[in-house]
Design a protein around this motif. Sequence first.
Motif, short mmCIF file in Angstrom:
data_model
loop_
_atom_site.label_atom_id
_atom_site.label_comp_id
_atom_site.label_asym_id
_atom_site.label_seq_id
_atom_site.Cartn_x
_atom_site.Cartn_y
_atom_site.Cartn_z
N PHE A 33 0.76 -1.40 0.14
CA PHE A 33 0.11 0.10 0.08
C PHE A 33 0.92 1.30 -0.05
N LEU A 34 0.37 2.35 -0.58
CA LEU A 34 0.93 3.69 -0.62
C LEU A 34 -0.05 4.63 0.20
N LYS A 35 0.83 5.38 1.03
CA LYS A 35 -0.01 6.07 1.97
C LYS A 35 -0.30 7.45 1.17
N ALA A 36 -1.65 7.84 1.10
CA ALA A 36 -2.07 9.19 0.57
C ALA A 36 -2.89 9.95 1.42
N PRO A 37 -2.65 11.40 1.65
CA PRO A 37 -3.48 11.91 2.34
C PRO A 37 -4.90 12.22 1.88
N GLY A 38 -5.97 12.09 2.60
CA GLY A 38 -7.62 12.17 2.00
C GLY A 38 -8.15 12.67 2.99
N GLY A 39 -9.66 12.54 2.85
CA GLY A 39 -10.55 13.14 3.85
C GLY A 39 -11.11 14.30 2.85
N ALA A 40 -12.41 14.39 2.58
CA ALA A 40 -13.02 14.93 1.55
C ALA A 40 -13.13 16.59 1.90
N PRO A 41 -13.14 17.24 3.13
CA PRO A 41 -13.21 18.68 3.40
C PRO A 41 -11.70 19.05 3.32
N ALA A 42 -10.61 18.21 3.72
CA ALA A 42 -9.47 18.65 3.34
C ALA A 42 -8.84 18.95 2.00
N ASN A 43 -9.54 17.73 0.98
CA ASN A 43 -9.39 17.72 -0.28
C ASN A 43 -9.99 19.29 -1.06
N ASP A 256 -8.25 6.95 -11.54
CA ASP A 256 -8.81 6.77 -10.01
C ASP A 256 -9.80 7.91 -9.98
N THR A 257 -10.90 7.50 -9.36
CA THR A 257 -11.99 8.69 -9.38
C THR A 257 -11.77 9.18 -7.85
N THR A 258 -10.87 8.94 -7.07
CA THR A 258 -10.87 9.68 -5.86
C THR A 258 -10.79 11.29 -5.63
N GLY A 259 -11.45 11.90 -5.20
CA GLY A 259 -11.24 13.41 -4.90
C GLY A 259 -11.86 14.09 -6.20
N ALA A 260 -12.55 13.40 -7.15
CA ALA A 260 -13.27 14.19 -8.26
C ALA A 260 -14.42 15.00 -7.81
N GLY A 261 -15.22 14.73 -7.05
CA GLY A 261 -15.99 15.41 -6.45
C GLY A 261 -15.69 16.63 -5.45
N ASP A 262 -14.69 16.39 -4.86
CA ASP A 262 -13.95 17.29 -3.89
C ASP A 262 -13.47 18.54 -4.83
N SER A 263 -12.92 18.03 -5.99
CA SER A 263 -12.29 19.04 -6.84
C SER A 263 -13.20 19.77 -7.67
N PHE A 264 -14.42 19.25 -7.67
CA PHE A 264 -15.34 19.74 -8.51
C PHE A 264 -16.08 20.86 -7.43
N GLY A 304 -4.71 9.14 -6.53
CA GLY A 304 -4.82 9.71 -5.35
C GLY A 304 -5.49 11.32 -5.63
N ALA A 305 -5.89 11.56 -4.40
CA ALA A 305 -6.71 12.97 -4.61
C ALA A 305 -5.91 14.30 -4.91
N ILE A 306 -5.16 14.66 -3.74
CA ILE A 306 -4.42 15.74 -3.63
C ILE A 306 -3.58 16.05 -4.67
N PRO A 307 -2.52 14.91 -5.07
CA PRO A 307 -1.52 15.27 -6.07
C PRO A 307 -2.43 15.58 -7.50
N ALA A 308 -3.69 15.05 -7.50
CA ALA A 308 -4.31 14.97 -8.87
C ALA A 308 -5.27 16.51 -9.05
N LEU A 309 -5.06 17.01 -7.89
CA LEU A 309 -6.30 18.23 -8.00
C LEU A 309 -5.58 19.32 -9.22
N PRO A 310 -6.22 20.00 -9.99
CA PRO A 310 -5.73 20.61 -10.88
C PRO A 310 -5.51 22.20 -10.42
#
Length: 322
Positions: A33-43, A256-264, A304-310
Amino acid sequence: MANKGDLIVSFGEMLIDFVPTVSGVSLAEAPGFLKAPGGAPANVAIAVTRLGGKAAFVGKLGDDEFGHMLAGILKQNQVSVEGIKFDQGARTALAFVTLRADGEREFMFYRNPSADMLLTPDELNLDLIRSAKVFHYGSISLIVEPCRSAHFKAMEVAKEAGCLLSYDPNLRLPLWPSAEEAREKIMSIWDKADVIKVSDNELEFLTGKEVSDEAALSLWHPNLKLLLVTLGEDGCKYYTKSFQGKIAGFHVKTIDTTGAGDSFIGALLCKMVQDHSIITDEAKLKEVLKFACACGAITTTKKGAIPALPTESEAQTLLKAN
């Protein structure tokens, strides 16, 4: 660039996602496993700053290596950490997330209890909340006390201060005692929000109906200014007091769909905080939602969510290409 006063405060959980090194396997089959920071409000907070906006995160982390790592990631991403508390007795939450072959996710959580669940009303940085233009939150903070009371208090203070209240329920059924309780608690604060974003799956869960305008409008409440239903790669639907419509999605190679809604939602709030008339001007709203859909789409193209946020320019590039 955002004005000094255009602060978006995001309230709730931040945790570590452990993601398998290989896609398309179950948690048991994962070789590592790779560790990735997450949690929707933080994203969401980081999505805002990545686009040049101003954001702060309010929540509680464990006073442990992971908690300090997460606070460090927020700081690196220019998110204010004035609203963060550290708990000496509880650990930072962990989630093991498996990516199925289709890029969708399954979760297993370690929170018994985790630090985010132990935030008390007295630990809230009320001045920070009052200084926000937008106060954004989810529903995971409603599951247990004392965090639920902290959530109610923060929402009340934000409302009194004239903040726009933004709600993304971000349903995570495995965290709730039952589906009934999830539905009841998510709906218990429904009529407080000015802006609500649900996914197609959440719409079906909350209404018991298939995705349709009728199902969406059954969630309308008199104080609501904007209701959004995200449809994955098919874009989103929007509903206001005066108009409704649909924005087409962007077809990208989803990893990876992680964080797409948070990004939106981060992209939408980032634009909305600068110009509240977006909610009442359909042409402006459509433009902003197209931008938000582009941000969501880009987020699915990396792990991952955070690295992928544009950034703004990455989103504009996709918009121009389409």
